[in-house]
Design an enzyme around this catalytic site. Structure first.
Site, PDB file in Angstrom:
ATOM      1  N   ARG A 186      -6.360  -3.176  13.954  1.00  0.00           N
ATOM      2  CA  ARG A 186      -5.681  -2.044  14.512  1.00  0.00           C
ATOM      3  C   ARG A 186      -6.521  -1.411  15.495  1.00  0.00           C
ATOM      4  NH1 ARG A 186      -5.072   0.578   8.392  1.00  0.00           N
ATOM      5  NH2 ARG A 186      -5.744  -1.294   7.576  1.00  0.00           N
TER       6      ARG A 186
ATOM      7  N   HIS B 110      -7.014   6.567   2.507  1.00  0.00           N
ATOM      8  CA  HIS B 110      -8.174   6.315   1.940  1.00  0.00           C
ATOM      9  C   HIS B 110      -8.918   7.136   1.091  1.00  0.00           C
ATOM     10  CE1 HIS B 110      -9.641   2.926   4.934  1.00  0.00           C
ATOM     11  NE2 HIS B 110      -9.489   2.419   4.017  1.00  0.00           N
TER      12      HIS B 110
ATOM     13  N   GLU C 292     -13.510   2.572  -5.423  1.00  0.00           N
ATOM     14  CA  GLU C 292     -12.323   3.296  -5.781  1.00  0.00           C
ATOM     15  C   GLU C 292     -11.745   3.157  -7.023  1.00  0.00           C
ATOM     16  OE1 GLU C 292     -11.415   1.548  -1.605  1.00  0.00           O
ATOM     17  OE2 GLU C 292      -9.970   2.823  -1.637  1.00  0.00           O
TER      18      GLU C 292
ATOM     19  N   ARG D 258      -3.054   2.951  -8.022  1.00  0.00           N
ATOM     20  CA  ARG D 258      -3.274   3.495  -6.764  1.00  0.00           C
ATOM     21  C   ARG D 258      -1.868   3.433  -5.840  1.00  0.00           C
ATOM     22  NH1 ARG D 258      -6.875   0.617  -2.204  1.00  0.00           N
ATOM     23  NH2 ARG D 258      -6.799   2.334  -0.465  1.00  0.00           N
TER      24      ARG D 258
ATOM     25  N   ASN E 207      -4.272  -2.035  -8.261  1.00  0.00           N
ATOM     26  CA  ASN E 207      -3.945  -1.587  -7.015  1.00  0.00           C
ATOM     27  C   ASN E 207      -3.049  -2.798  -6.368  1.00  0.00           C
ATOM     28  OD1 ASN E 207      -4.327  -1.235  -4.300  1.00  0.00           O
ATOM     29  ND2 ASN E 207      -6.638  -1.382  -4.173  1.00  0.00           N
TER      30      ASN E 207
END
Ligand code: ADP
Length: 394
Positions: free
Chosen positions: A238, A179, A381, A90, A9
């Site tokens: 965010r 995601h 993940e 990823r 990742n």
């Protein structure tokens, strides 16, 4: 035969890795290279429950990958690099080009490069990782797993914005959803758990970055996310959804440039912006306990936005088999889950307070009488990437 697969990742200044033995899904070693290309770079290795940190200069991703391969040999995790059969990366943005994970070849690399404009911070970093491994473990097959892959099954009516249609077609100005790897993991998990091939779910991934999906017949159907990762839910820093014209208004009022306003919406908004205290939900919870009004407000906005999306996503499904909670907050915050579920009373969802009082493990957290069951499903993940890589390479 057992074989080893690396899961990567890569960020613009970081590279997270895990080495899996497959098909057992056993993690042999994992770690993180940080501050690549910046001063004070270092890496951490997790091995046999121990954490080893080393300070080292890392000018670029190649140097990190070189050290990684040397350490795998030093610690005798592999006797030779050709034991590593595959490297799964990823990749954040696959545009509408990649609906599934794919073996990487020159054409795939050039498509990922052609999508730089859609994910200028992420895709170039992902590609640096891909190219570095090509150099240092040339015999391993590389696989790209896209964050937009699982969401790519959303129907047009759910990904199209009400803007001139030519913009959607010509410029790819549409919802993508991210995601995906986490939401896909949760979907696969729930298929097994409910013993059903076709599940309808509302999956909530609540962390620093947060997102929700409705899943129809085990496929992504709709999402809180949009064109970018700053849409939908309120996140650590965010804003999530805001009125686009407010940007123009704020530029005039504050004198900030367009880029500066966008930066604030990405990095100084959300829980941090509203509370003025922190982007970390643990600090917000602490502030709430101490009666800090802005922390209470930040949490209320966070929870209300999630509840609003649950209602919206629920209405798009014929029935919902389960609502799931994953991510740092979703898995670890009984307080937030309780606040969300208590607001779902109109949907006849009933919290089981005692069951909800856990962290980080698969649990049914609603009463038997609840119309829709809610579960904590710790996401993974990495293992999802390892599985796709193994399945494509083996
Ligand atoms: P990212 O999106 O960066 O992967 P994570 O999924 O790790 O983020 O989630 C980070 C969030 O999870 C932080 O807001 C953190 O406060 C929250 N979190 C982690 N542990 C707990 C906990 N025990 N209680 C409440 N929140 C927690």
């Amino acid at each position: 035969m057992n074989s080893k697969y690396l899961v990567i990742n890569g960020g613009s200044s970081s590279l997270k890795f895990s080495l899996y033995e497959m098909p057992e899904e056993k993690v042999l070693i994992s770690g993180l290279f940080e501050r690549i290309g910046i001063d004070n770079s270092s890496y951490t290795i997790k091995l046999n429950g121990e954490k080893i940190k080393k300070e080292v200069t890392l000018n670029n991703h190649e140097e990190a990958v070189k050290i990684l391969t040397e350490e795998l040999l030093n610690y005798k995790i592999v006797n030779s690099l050709d034991e590593i059969k595959g490297v799964g990366h990823r990749v954040v943005h696959g545009g509408d080009k990649f609906k599934e994970s794919t073996l990487i070849n020159d054409e795939v690399i050039s498509t990922i490069r052609n999508l730089f404009h859609l994910a200028p911070l992420h895709n170039p970093a992902n590609l640096m990782g891909i190219e570095a491994f090509k150099e240092f473990i040339p015999d391993a097959k590389e696989v790209a797993i896209f964050d937009t892959g699982f969401p790519a099954s959303m129907p047009m009516e759910n990904y199209t914005y009400a803007i001139p249609y030519e913009w959607t077609e010509k410029y790819g100005a549409r919802k993508y959803g991210f995601h995906g790897i986490s939401h896909e993991y949760v979907t696969e998990f729930m298929k097994k758990e409910l013993n059903k091939e076709n599940v309808n779910l509302i999956t909530c991934h609540l962390g620093n970055g947060s997102s929700m999906f409705s899943i129809k017949d085990s496929k992504a159907f709709d999402t809180s996310l949009g064109f970018s990762t700053n849409s939908g839910l309120i996140m650590g820093t965010r804003s999530g959804d805001v009125d686009t014209l407010m940007v123009q208004y704020l530029m005039k009022e504050t004198g900030l440039s367009f880029d500066e306003i966008i930066n604030v919406l990405n990095k100084e908004s959300g829980l941090l912006g509203v509370s003025g205290v922190s982007s970390d939900s643990r600090d917000i919870e602490e502030g709430m306990k101490n009666g800090n009004a802005r922390c209470i407000l930040a949490q209320a906005l966070f929870v209300n936005r999630i509840v609003g999306y649950i209602a919206k996503l629920w209405i798009g499904l014929d029935h919902v088999d389960a609502i799931t909670f994953a991510g740092g907050i979703g898995e670890n915050s009984p307080v937030t889950r309780k606040q969300i579920i208590e607001k779902l009373k109109p949907l006849e969802i009933e919290l089981d307070e005692e069951a909800n009082n856990v962290r980080g493990k698969f649990t049914l957290i609603t009463k038997e009488s609840s119309k829709i069951p809610c579960y904590i499903v710790p996401t993974d993940e990495e293992v999802m990437i390892a599985r796709d890589t193994y399945n494509l390479v083996k």
